[in-house]
Design a protein around this motif. Sequence first.
Motif, short mmCIF file in Angstrom:
data_model
loop_
_atom_site.label_atom_id
_atom_site.label_comp_id
_atom_site.label_asym_id
_atom_site.label_seq_id
_atom_site.Cartn_x
_atom_site.Cartn_y
_atom_site.Cartn_z
N PRO A 127 -10.62 5.00 -12.75
CA PRO A 127 -10.58 5.10 -14.22
C PRO A 127 -9.37 4.40 -14.82
CG PRO A 127 -9.80 7.14 -13.23
CD PRO A 127 -10.21 6.25 -12.08
N LEU A 128 -9.43 3.08 -14.87
CA LEU A 128 -8.34 2.26 -15.40
C LEU A 128 -8.70 1.79 -16.81
CD1 LEU A 128 -5.64 0.69 -14.81
CD2 LEU A 128 -7.12 -1.20 -14.05
N THR A 129 -7.78 2.01 -17.75
CA THR A 129 -7.95 1.48 -19.10
C THR A 129 -7.25 0.13 -19.18
OG1 THR A 129 -8.01 3.69 -20.10
CG2 THR A 129 -7.47 1.86 -21.55
N VAL A 130 -8.01 -0.92 -19.46
CA VAL A 130 -7.46 -2.28 -19.51
C VAL A 130 -7.24 -2.68 -20.96
CG1 VAL A 130 -7.83 -4.70 -18.92
CG2 VAL A 130 -8.58 -2.90 -17.34
N LEU A 131 -6.02 -3.05 -21.27
CA LEU A 131 -5.66 -3.49 -22.62
C LEU A 131 -5.11 -4.91 -22.52
CD1 LEU A 131 -5.44 -2.58 -25.61
CD2 LEU A 131 -3.08 -1.94 -25.13
N VAL B 14 0.83 -1.20 0.00
CA VAL B 14 0.00 0.00 0.00
C VAL B 14 0.87 1.26 0.00
CG1 VAL B 14 -1.76 1.28 1.26
CG2 VAL B 14 -1.91 -1.21 1.10
N GLY B 15 1.89 1.28 0.84
CA GLY B 15 2.76 2.44 0.90
C GLY B 15 3.55 2.63 -0.38
N ARG B 16 4.06 1.53 -0.94
CA ARG B 16 4.82 1.59 -2.18
C ARG B 16 3.95 2.12 -3.32
NH1 ARG B 16 8.90 2.55 -5.54
NH2 ARG B 16 9.38 0.86 -7.02
N LEU B 17 2.72 1.66 -3.39
CA LEU B 17 1.82 2.10 -4.46
C LEU B 17 1.42 3.55 -4.29
CD1 LEU B 17 -0.43 -1.09 -4.73
CD2 LEU B 17 1.39 -0.36 -6.28
N ALA B 18 1.26 4.01 -3.06
CA ALA B 18 0.96 5.42 -2.81
C ALA B 18 2.12 6.30 -3.28
CB ALA B 18 0.68 5.64 -1.33
N GLU B 19 3.35 5.82 -3.06
CA GLU B 19 4.53 6.56 -3.50
C GLU B 19 4.58 6.66 -5.03
OE1 GLU B 19 9.32 5.69 -3.86
OE2 GLU B 19 8.18 4.70 -2.26
N LEU B 20 4.33 5.54 -5.71
CA LEU B 20 4.35 5.54 -7.18
C LEU B 20 3.21 6.39 -7.75
CD1 LEU B 20 5.14 1.78 -7.88
CD2 LEU B 20 6.66 3.73 -8.31
N THR B 21 2.07 6.36 -7.10
CA THR B 21 0.94 7.18 -7.56
C THR B 21 1.25 8.66 -7.44
OG1 THR B 21 -0.62 5.46 -6.87
CG2 THR B 21 -1.52 7.65 -7.23
N GLY B 22 1.83 9.05 -6.29
CA GLY B 22 2.20 10.44 -6.11
C GLY B 22 3.23 10.91 -7.13
N ARG B 23 4.19 10.04 -7.43
CA ARG B 23 5.22 10.39 -8.42
C ARG B 23 4.59 10.57 -9.80
NH1 ARG B 23 9.97 6.14 -8.94
NH2 ARG B 23 9.97 6.57 -6.68
N ALA B 24 3.66 9.68 -10.16
CA ALA B 24 3.02 9.78 -11.47
C ALA B 24 2.18 11.05 -11.58
CB ALA B 24 2.14 8.55 -11.71
N ARG B 25 1.40 11.34 -10.54
CA ARG B 25 0.58 12.55 -10.58
C ARG B 25 1.44 13.80 -10.64
NH1 ARG B 25 -2.02 8.74 -11.20
NH2 ARG B 25 -4.08 8.21 -10.34
N GLY B 26 2.57 13.78 -9.93
CA GLY B 26 3.48 14.92 -9.97
C GLY B 26 4.05 15.16 -11.36
N ALA B 27 4.14 14.10 -12.14
CA ALA B 27 4.64 14.21 -13.52
C ALA B 27 3.51 14.45 -14.52
CB ALA B 27 5.41 12.94 -13.89
N GLY B 28 2.28 14.64 -14.01
CA GLY B 28 1.15 14.90 -14.90
C GLY B 28 0.58 13.66 -15.55
N LEU B 29 0.88 12.48 -15.00
CA LEU B 29 0.41 11.22 -15.58
C LEU B 29 -0.82 10.74 -14.80
CD1 LEU B 29 3.89 9.47 -16.03
CD2 LEU B 29 2.65 10.93 -17.65
N ASP B 30 -1.99 11.08 -15.30
CA ASP B 30 -3.22 10.74 -14.58
C ASP B 30 -4.10 9.76 -15.36
OD1 ASP B 30 -3.99 12.39 -16.62
OD2 ASP B 30 -5.00 13.89 -15.35
N ARG B 31 -3.58 9.24 -16.46
CA ARG B 31 -4.29 8.19 -17.22
C ARG B 31 -3.48 6.91 -17.11
NH1 ARG B 31 -3.79 6.33 -22.90
NH2 ARG B 31 -5.71 5.18 -23.41
N VAL B 32 -4.09 5.88 -16.52
CA VAL B 32 -3.38 4.63 -16.26
C VAL B 32 -3.90 3.56 -17.21
CG1 VAL B 32 -2.82 2.86 -14.55
CG2 VAL B 32 -3.09 5.26 -13.84
N VAL B 33 -2.96 2.95 -17.94
CA VAL B 33 -3.28 1.86 -18.87
C VAL B 33 -2.65 0.59 -18.34
CG1 VAL B 33 -2.98 0.96 -21.20
CG2 VAL B 33 -3.44 3.39 -20.86
N LEU B 34 -3.47 -0.43 -18.14
CA LEU B 34 -2.98 -1.76 -17.74
C LEU B 34 -2.83 -2.61 -18.99
CD1 LEU B 34 -2.35 -4.07 -15.77
CD2 LEU B 34 -4.82 -4.41 -15.51
N ALA B 35 -1.61 -3.04 -19.27
CA ALA B 35 -1.32 -3.83 -20.47
C ALA B 35 -0.82 -5.21 -20.06
CB ALA B 35 -0.27 -3.12 -21.33
#
Length: 553
Positions: free
Chosen positions: A111-115, A71-92
């Motif tokens: 809002p997850l895009t599943v591919l 949970v903590g690791r994912l919160a860290e990665l989410t914060g880093r992505a949002r800080g970089a303006g990456l708010d669209r997540v694609v699961l491939a």
Amino acid sequence: MTSVVTAGGTSVTIRGVVVDESEAVLNRLVSDGVPRSLASGNAKLWGPDAAPEAARRLGWLRLPESSRPLVGRLAELTGRARGAGLDRVVLAGTDGSTVAAEAVARSSGAPLTVLDTTDPHRVAAVLADRPDRTLVVLSVKQETVGTDALRRVFEEALRAAGVPDRELARRFVVLADLGTPVADLAEKAGYPVVPGAPDTGGRFAALSAFGLAPAALAGADVTLLLDAAAALLPALQQPYDNPALALGAALGASALGGRDKLVLADQGSGLPGLADWVEQVVAESTGKDGKGVLPVVVEGVAAPGFALTGDMRRVILGSRPDEPGPAREAGVSVAGPLGAQFLLWQYAVAVAGRVLGVNPFDQPEVRESEDNTAALLRSAEGEAPTVIHGAPAVVDDAVEVHGPAELFRGVQGLSDAMDRLVERVPEHGYLAVMAYLDPVGDAGAAEARALLAARAARLRRQPPPVTFGWGPRLLHTTGQYHKGGRQNGAFLQITGETTTDLPVPGRPYTLGQLQLAQAFGDLRALRARGRPAVRLHLRDRAAGVEQLRSALA
């Protein structure tokens, strides 16, 4: 008679004759000490041949607690992505590990895009949507040619969109077991790797990084899932107040008694995507050695194919035991939060595997279609592969019908051809529709399930159940059952002409060629078993889908 077993906010309700049918099986499981043995991770429960595999695949029992550090690791990665303006997540990913993640995202509204397809039309549409804001989550529990292709295509597309190589690492998160080739490749490229649970198989990994991380990166609170699963965990050691044991006994007893078709309908569960995940865990865990339970997901309790037949066990997802209507007529109903349902069904299919005498943790036939695909793609000196097209048995406007000439002798068109196929389904068998198309752009093809089920009800005294799956995802869901379970299926595969195609960088084939090779590889495995297998090829996708719907209606 009605039996209601409740624990940890989850209930399993068993009604009528199912109570009596499962009682002897349940008592035997209790007398054998199965609840405590399974909860403690006893790998010998499925026999000596299965023990080595089971010993490496029981980590799912600990995931409600062992996944907490994620949970903590994912919160860290989410914060880093949002800080970089990456708010669209694609699961491939195309190996089946996306099914649980999709259920988590849909149930939480993330809002997850599943591919999970190699269809070039769908991939091109995903690539074109906000590439400047896209974070790609590459999910690789089992390495497949499809997931490798998606990684290569995304890397090239992001470079073409202006992302320099030094920034590429910020655009990817890789879910993989440490020590695997894909994890090593990701680490060399500088991509963050979120490790899975190496002692857990893909379909049992719903509460690991594979099920939790994509939805968490898209904004879901996955702590709620772990809390719900943890609430059920103590009951799994109990002999009678154990809903998962009761469900497993009902599944196993039903299959032993000839009711080996598990027809699933959602009725107000509030958990979209759960039925698709249950389909995967049941089919891939039990369908082997000529045995198993075939899950059949229908659109609702009023859908064609939900009417009771002699080889069917009906299960409602979401109904409480005091609710009126179809729930009272169903043999089993299951209610509870998503995290607990993940754990409940995993435990239940493990128990059903013991009852049926199969190893629930291997998937011997899944590899076969992958190997067939690789053989079709293999080429000399880097040339593009060639998939040989046979002459169609019937041509009706936009649709070609490929299959045995004797099956379609005298057939006048598509409608007649579908009747012939329905009539060829073995008694007590089933019909599987497998669409290697764009699950969004060609979504209307999914209506073929209900239409064929209604048609079968008019043509057959005891109509066979009809399943539907999108390829190549189905290779890791019902695909194991099709090839390893009871050999009483008939198959309708749908492919389509590609008007948009994408090269796979570093490989001598395109996504369109790969998709067709996956379809042909699967068809080859089915026909090798002597099963009735027909392929419809849509020469024009939109017109072909509409023509198929019209012909079946």
